[in-house]
Scaffold this motif. Sequence first.
Motif, PDB file in Angstrom:
ATOM      1  N   VAL A  16     -27.199  34.089   4.442  1.00 49.61           N
ATOM      2  CA  VAL A  16     -26.678  35.354   3.890  1.00 49.61           C
ATOM      3  C   VAL A  16     -27.758  36.439   3.985  1.00 49.61           C
ATOM      4  O   VAL A  16     -27.488  37.579   4.389  1.00 49.61           O
ATOM      5  CB  VAL A  16     -26.220  35.170   2.419  1.00 49.61           C
ATOM      6  N   ARG A  48     -26.843  36.850  12.813  1.00 48.01           N
ATOM      7  CA  ARG A  48     -25.638  36.133  12.360  1.00 48.01           C
ATOM      8  C   ARG A  48     -25.543  34.762  12.977  1.00 48.01           C
ATOM      9  O   ARG A  48     -26.143  34.498  13.971  1.00 48.01           O
ATOM     10  CB  ARG A  48     -24.388  36.954  12.674  1.00 48.01           C
ATOM     11  N   THR A  73     -29.923  42.465  11.774  1.00 47.81           N
ATOM     12  CA  THR A  73     -28.991  41.486  11.261  1.00 47.81           C
ATOM     13  C   THR A  73     -29.007  40.262  12.154  1.00 47.81           C
ATOM     14  O   THR A  73     -28.974  40.401  13.375  1.00 47.81           O
ATOM     15  CB  THR A  73     -27.550  42.069  11.274  1.00 47.81           C
ATOM     16  N   ARG A  75     -30.183  47.500  -0.992  1.00 48.49           N
ATOM     17  CA  ARG A  75     -29.742  47.692  -2.381  1.00 48.49           C
ATOM     18  C   ARG A  75     -30.873  47.401  -3.374  1.00 48.49           C
ATOM     19  O   ARG A  75     -31.109  48.179  -4.300  1.00 48.49           O
ATOM     20  CB  ARG A  75     -28.537  46.775  -2.647  1.00 48.49           C
ATOM     21  N   GLU A 119     -27.991  44.718   4.014  1.00 49.40           N
ATOM     22  CA  GLU A 119     -27.653  45.707   2.975  1.00 49.40           C
ATOM     23  C   GLU A 119     -28.110  45.254   1.589  1.00 49.40           C
ATOM     24  O   GLU A 119     -28.330  46.067   0.695  1.00 49.40           O
ATOM     25  CB  GLU A 119     -26.149  46.027   2.983  1.00 49.40           C
ATOM     26  N   ARG A 120     -28.262  43.943   1.404  1.00 52.83           N
ATOM     27  CA  ARG A 120     -28.765  43.462   0.112  1.00 52.83           C
ATOM     28  C   ARG A 120     -30.214  43.900  -0.104  1.00 52.83           C
ATOM     29  O   ARG A 120     -30.628  44.202  -1.216  1.00 52.83           O
ATOM     30  CB  ARG A 120     -28.677  41.931   0.031  1.00 52.83           C
ATOM     31  N   ARG A 121     -30.985  43.899   0.994  1.00 52.15           N
ATOM     32  CA  ARG A 121     -32.381  44.359   0.882  1.00 52.15           C
ATOM     33  C   ARG A 121     -32.429  45.843   0.553  1.00 52.15           C
ATOM     34  O   ARG A 121     -33.217  46.293  -0.262  1.00 52.15           O
ATOM     35  CB  ARG A 121     -33.113  44.131   2.209  1.00 52.15           C
ATOM     36  N   ARG A 179     -30.086  36.802   6.096  1.00 57.79           N
ATOM     37  CA  ARG A 179     -30.282  37.298   7.454  1.00 57.79           C
ATOM     38  C   ARG A 179     -29.083  38.106   7.941  1.00 57.79           C
ATOM     39  O   ARG A 179     -29.224  39.042   8.727  1.00 57.79           O
ATOM     40  CB  ARG A 179     -30.554  36.139   8.413  1.00 57.79           C
ATOM     41  N   ALA A 180     -27.902  37.732   7.445  1.00 61.23           N
ATOM     42  CA  ALA A 180     -26.689  38.395   7.928  1.00 61.23           C
ATOM     43  C   ALA A 180     -26.396  39.695   7.186  1.00 61.23           C
ATOM     44  O   ALA A 180     -25.659  40.541   7.679  1.00 61.23           O
ATOM     45  CB  ALA A 180     -25.503  37.438   7.783  1.00 61.23           C
ATOM     46  N   GLU A 181     -26.967  39.876   6.003  1.00 58.80           N
ATOM     47  CA  GLU A 181     -26.572  41.015   5.163  1.00 58.80           C
ATOM     48  C   GLU A 181     -27.789  41.823   4.712  1.00 58.80           C
ATOM     49  O   GLU A 181     -28.188  41.780   3.543  1.00 58.80           O
ATOM     50  CB  GLU A 181     -25.772  40.501   3.955  1.00 58.80           C
ATOM     51  N   GLU A 186     -23.823  33.951  -5.798  1.00 58.34           N
ATOM     52  CA  GLU A 186     -23.008  34.246  -4.618  1.00 58.34           C
ATOM     53  C   GLU A 186     -22.150  33.023  -4.285  1.00 58.34           C
ATOM     54  O   GLU A 186     -22.679  31.907  -4.158  1.00 58.34           O
ATOM     55  CB  GLU A 186     -23.962  34.578  -3.464  1.00 58.34           C
TER      56      GLU A 186
END
Length: 419
Positions: free
Chosen positions: A289, A419, A417, A299, A295-297, A291-293, A57
């Motif tokens: 990243v 941020r 999330t 995925r 959606e990665r989990r 904690r903020a995203e 990343e």
Amino acid sequence: MDILEKCRPWTAEHLLATGRDCYFRAVGDTFDGTEADFQGRRVIVAASHDYLGLSAEPRVREAAVAAVRRFGTSLGGSRAVSGSLELHEELERGLAAFLGHEAALVLPSGYQANLMLAPLLGDGDMVFSDFSNHVSLEEAVRLGRAKERKFLHGDLGHLEELLIAADGSGTENTGGKLILTDGVFSVDGDVCDLPGLMKLADAHGARVVVDSSHDLGVLGPTGAGAGEHFGLRPDLVTGALSKSLASVGGVIAGPADVIRYLRFHARAALFTAAASPANVAAALAALRVLRAEPERRVRVLDLAERLHNGLRALGFDTGASVTPVVPVLVSGRERCLRVWRRLFDAGVFAAPMVHPVVRAGREVLRVTLTAAHTDDQLERVLAAFEHVGRVEGVIPGSAPAAHTPVRIVRPRGPLTTVR
Ligand SMILES: Cc1ncc(COP(=O)(O)O)c(C=O)c1O
């Protein structure tokens, strides 16, 4: 007798048994953390625990590069003497808050994070360890002076018997008790029964340590691991930074006084060089990243579910796993290594687990896909398994009529999330 003599027959035997050396294969190049080049052969990497796909990343890479520019490549000493950066402390505050603990200590590896437990294990104390715990937890026990009792993997009934025996009269347990478990088990991919373990711990005055290396970033509404998944806080949490945090290093988190004590008593921290600036900066960036995203989990869990169920539909057995650690049973050491080789030739790099990592007869190919893998890569992995599994007779010639689908472990609350 030459003390080195033992090395020679071992090497010959090992090479004979494997046909060729399938371990320590050197990668020439990597592509987005999902594919790699081995001497001109490009394959899908299905053996990395970079669960969230953060090692490639740009924000994580750039943080590491910036830290090298600022601090150089090495701190040249132990944290205690000359190697402590404010950056280490920032990561420690970040990880402690993330894990819901008062304090944390960052180590150069996850292995060392577990060795940090040794000074807690004194004469008269007793440790209760799950049989499938990571070897670095076993090593911590060997370094300590406490007596150890191992319980059958995930068997709380057995653990309770051992705890009751330790409470009985004439017992060797004249001190405290500690229960050690992985959060997600690194070969079987199942999740520990933390509520059950903590209930038993309460009943018998024991403390609980969870190695969250494989659940950090994967389990729980904010990705804080097994404790958060179950809404519980174990007494201490350890973990590797080399998995979801896309770095190299380890952490131990817990009450401030315990972490302070270990900082000054654990040789694994005192007599070793500080985690490098690049590694600390990468972990810090990855934590942000992560904690903020969320959606990665989502995925990585979605891909894992499709991988499990795709393999099962073909007739493979992925055991008790409900996580992105996908163990494909290929019993027999030689067959397992042969299947590994054929998969490699078909463009998939998996991880062969044979004795002594697993019991003889329980050999597995461990397959892990990260959030960065594409749907196309998943399909290619499944196609390679189908082809090789049939050639080697691991699966039947045609897909079985039915299979039991895996329901992957999902967060119990809404994803959060930060941020
Ligand atoms: C459960 C578990 N604990 C600890 C470790 C050790 O971590 P590291 O590789 O950072 O030393 C690993 C890594 O292999 C692991 O799987």
